[in-house]
Design a protein around this motif. Structure first.
Motif, short mmCIF file in Angstrom:
data_model
loop_
_atom_site.label_atom_id
_atom_site.label_comp_id
_atom_site.label_asym_id
_atom_site.label_seq_id
_atom_site.Cartn_x
_atom_site.Cartn_y
_atom_site.Cartn_z
N GLU A 225 0.86 -1.19 0.00
CA GLU A 225 0.00 0.00 0.00
C GLU A 225 0.89 1.24 0.00
O GLU A 225 1.77 1.38 0.85
CB GLU A 225 -0.90 0.00 1.24
CG GLU A 225 -1.82 1.19 1.35
CD GLU A 225 -2.74 1.34 0.17
OE1 GLU A 225 -2.54 2.32 -0.59
OE2 GLU A 225 -3.64 0.50 0.00
N ASP A 226 0.69 2.11 -0.98
CA ASP A 226 1.52 3.31 -1.07
C ASP A 226 1.11 4.39 -0.08
O ASP A 226 1.95 5.20 0.34
CB ASP A 226 1.48 3.89 -2.50
CG ASP A 226 2.27 3.03 -3.48
OD1 ASP A 226 3.24 2.39 -3.05
OD2 ASP A 226 1.91 3.00 -4.66
N ARG A 227 -0.16 4.43 0.31
CA ARG A 227 -0.57 5.45 1.27
C ARG A 227 -0.08 5.07 2.67
O ARG A 227 0.03 3.89 3.00
CB ARG A 227 -2.09 5.62 1.27
CG ARG A 227 -2.84 4.39 1.76
CD ARG A 227 -4.34 4.59 1.75
NE ARG A 227 -5.03 3.36 2.12
CZ ARG A 227 -5.29 2.99 3.36
NH1 ARG A 227 -4.93 3.78 4.38
NH2 ARG A 227 -5.92 1.86 3.61
N PRO A 228 0.24 6.06 3.51
CA PRO A 228 0.65 5.74 4.88
C PRO A 228 -0.48 5.06 5.64
O PRO A 228 -1.62 5.53 5.62
CB PRO A 228 0.97 7.13 5.48
CG PRO A 228 1.22 8.02 4.31
CD PRO A 228 0.32 7.51 3.23
N ARG B 227 5.54 10.56 -14.01
CA ARG B 227 5.75 10.48 -12.56
C ARG B 227 4.60 9.74 -11.88
O ARG B 227 3.51 9.59 -12.45
CB ARG B 227 5.89 11.87 -11.95
CG ARG B 227 4.68 12.77 -12.11
CD ARG B 227 4.91 14.15 -11.49
NE ARG B 227 3.79 15.05 -11.69
CZ ARG B 227 2.71 15.08 -10.90
NH1 ARG B 227 2.62 14.26 -9.87
NH2 ARG B 227 1.73 15.93 -11.14
N ILE B 228 4.88 9.31 -10.65
CA ILE B 228 3.87 8.68 -9.81
C ILE B 228 3.07 9.77 -9.11
O ILE B 228 3.63 10.78 -8.67
CB ILE B 228 4.54 7.76 -8.77
CG1 ILE B 228 5.31 6.65 -9.49
CG2 ILE B 228 3.50 7.15 -7.84
CD1 ILE B 228 6.15 5.79 -8.56
N LYS B 229 1.76 9.59 -9.01
CA LYS B 229 0.92 10.56 -8.31
C LYS B 229 1.42 10.75 -6.88
O LYS B 229 1.70 9.79 -6.18
CB LYS B 229 -0.54 10.10 -8.30
CG LYS B 229 -1.20 10.11 -9.67
CD LYS B 229 -2.63 9.61 -9.60
CE LYS B 229 -3.26 9.60 -10.99
NZ LYS B 229 -4.64 9.07 -10.97
N VAL C 66 0.84 8.23 -12.92
CA VAL C 66 0.36 6.87 -12.72
C VAL C 66 0.21 6.63 -11.23
O VAL C 66 0.84 7.29 -10.40
CB VAL C 66 1.32 5.83 -13.33
CG1 VAL C 66 1.43 6.02 -14.84
CG2 VAL C 66 2.70 5.92 -12.69
N SER C 67 -0.63 5.67 -10.86
CA SER C 67 -0.84 5.36 -9.44
C SER C 67 0.03 4.21 -8.97
O SER C 67 0.00 3.85 -7.79
CB SER C 67 -2.32 5.03 -9.19
OG SER C 67 -2.72 3.92 -9.97
N HIS C 68 0.81 3.63 -9.88
CA HIS C 68 1.67 2.49 -9.54
C HIS C 68 2.99 2.69 -10.27
O HIS C 68 3.03 3.18 -11.41
CB HIS C 68 1.00 1.18 -9.95
CG HIS C 68 1.69 -0.05 -9.45
ND1 HIS C 68 2.79 -0.59 -10.08
CD2 HIS C 68 1.43 -0.85 -8.39
CE1 HIS C 68 3.18 -1.68 -9.42
NE2 HIS C 68 2.37 -1.85 -8.39
#
Length: 302
Positions: free
Chosen positions: A128-131, A191-193, A221-223
């Motif tokens: 998961e990229d979000r904290p 770039r990544i969002k 991109v989100s990934h």
């Protein structure tokens, strides 16, 4: 009713937000999970979960009971560990969270090291990229890239993740020459969002002086992987995390852009729930991760 077992089932349902997910993790049928939750609610005299066809959520009483149940289960594991020998200290499940890029390319190597010394430990790797909030998400350990925000955790710095501005040789062969940082804005940036949202790129020159330069975003991109594929496909320029893309950098399918500058690295921390004392399995896992991850990062640098 086995109250301790019911707590274990309930905690897993909350952490997976679904009865079916908990059933798969626990190796029992979904109907058995549902029955144990219903019996637990009857025993407590209140509803713990709000359920619909897709997910379950805690009621206020359920959230409080989840926190207490987690503490009880940790205490039970600790009690067994303190009077047992051998692998008892490393028994149980470890839920580890990581950003996608590291979790797909770097962290599995660290988990292999951990499994070598703790073969009885079961690992649940969450990408998961979000904290994530460690307590509400039921995460034991979390790898976090970049600046830390406030939260209920203890942070151990593992090192830094090198970043590099890159492009494919085929793109550079046909594109306008990049002689200085001011030239970057004329090139499509991928770039990544969440990265470089202000349309500027931080750079550090060979003298160590930091500055920012404008960029022109052509795609977000989100990934990380679509960005990586676009860069290798000669669509534009972008910033990659070196340990994740080390193979492409070594075989030359991606090459550095603007070699007189570097993109500042990101700090990598391991976050631990701020509760004491730590169960033995947490202490053992943290010690091994702090030992092996810096070595893994060092082997994946240019």
């Amino acid at each position: 009713m086995n109250l301790l077992e019911a707590m274990r089932v309930y905690v897993r349902v909350v952490e997976r937000t679904s009865l079916s997910g908990a059933a798969r993790d626990l190796g029992i049928g979904q109907s058995a999970v549902s029955e144990r939750i219903e019996r637990l609610e009857q025993f407590l005299g209140c509803r713990l979960l709000q359920r619909n066809t897709r997910v379950v959520k805690c009621t206020p009483e359920g959230a409080a009971f989840y926190t207490s149940s987690k503490q009880v289960l940790e205490a039970a594991t600790r009690a067994v560990s303190e009077i047992s020998l051998g692998t008892a200290q490393t028994w149980g499940q470890m839920r580890i969270a990581s950003p996608h890029c590291l979790g797909e390319e770097v962290i599995p190597e660290a988990i292999r090291h951990l499994r070598d010394i703790c073969p009885s430990m079961s690992i649940d790797l969450v990408l998961e990229d979000r904290p994530l909030d460690l307590i509400s998400e039921g995460v034991d350990l979390s790898f976090r890239l970049g600046r830390l925000t406030e939260g209920s955790f203890i942070a151990c710095k593992l090192g830094q993740v090198q970043r590099m501005l890159v492009a494919a040789p085929a793109y550079l062969a046909r594109a306008r020459s990049i002689q200085g940082s001011d030239d970057l804005v004329a090139h499509p940036f991928i770039r990544i969002k969440g990265d470089f949202d202000n349309e500027t790129l931080p750079l550090k020159d060979s003298w160590g002086r930091e500055s920012t330069t404008p960029i022109q975003t052509a795609m977000t991109v989100s990934h990380w992987r679509p960005m990586y594929d676009m860069l290798r496909g000669a669509v534009g320029i972008g910033v990659v995390k070196v340990p994740v893309c080390i193979d492409a950098l070594k075989d030359g399918s991606l090459v550095p852009v603007l070699c007189g500058y570097v993109v500042p690295p990101l700090d990598l921390h391991l976050l631990i729930q701020s509760k004491h004392p730590f169960p033995p399995r947490i202490r053992i896992a943290v010690d091994e991760i702090r030992r092996c991850v810096p070595e893994i990062l060092s082997a994946r640098t240019i």
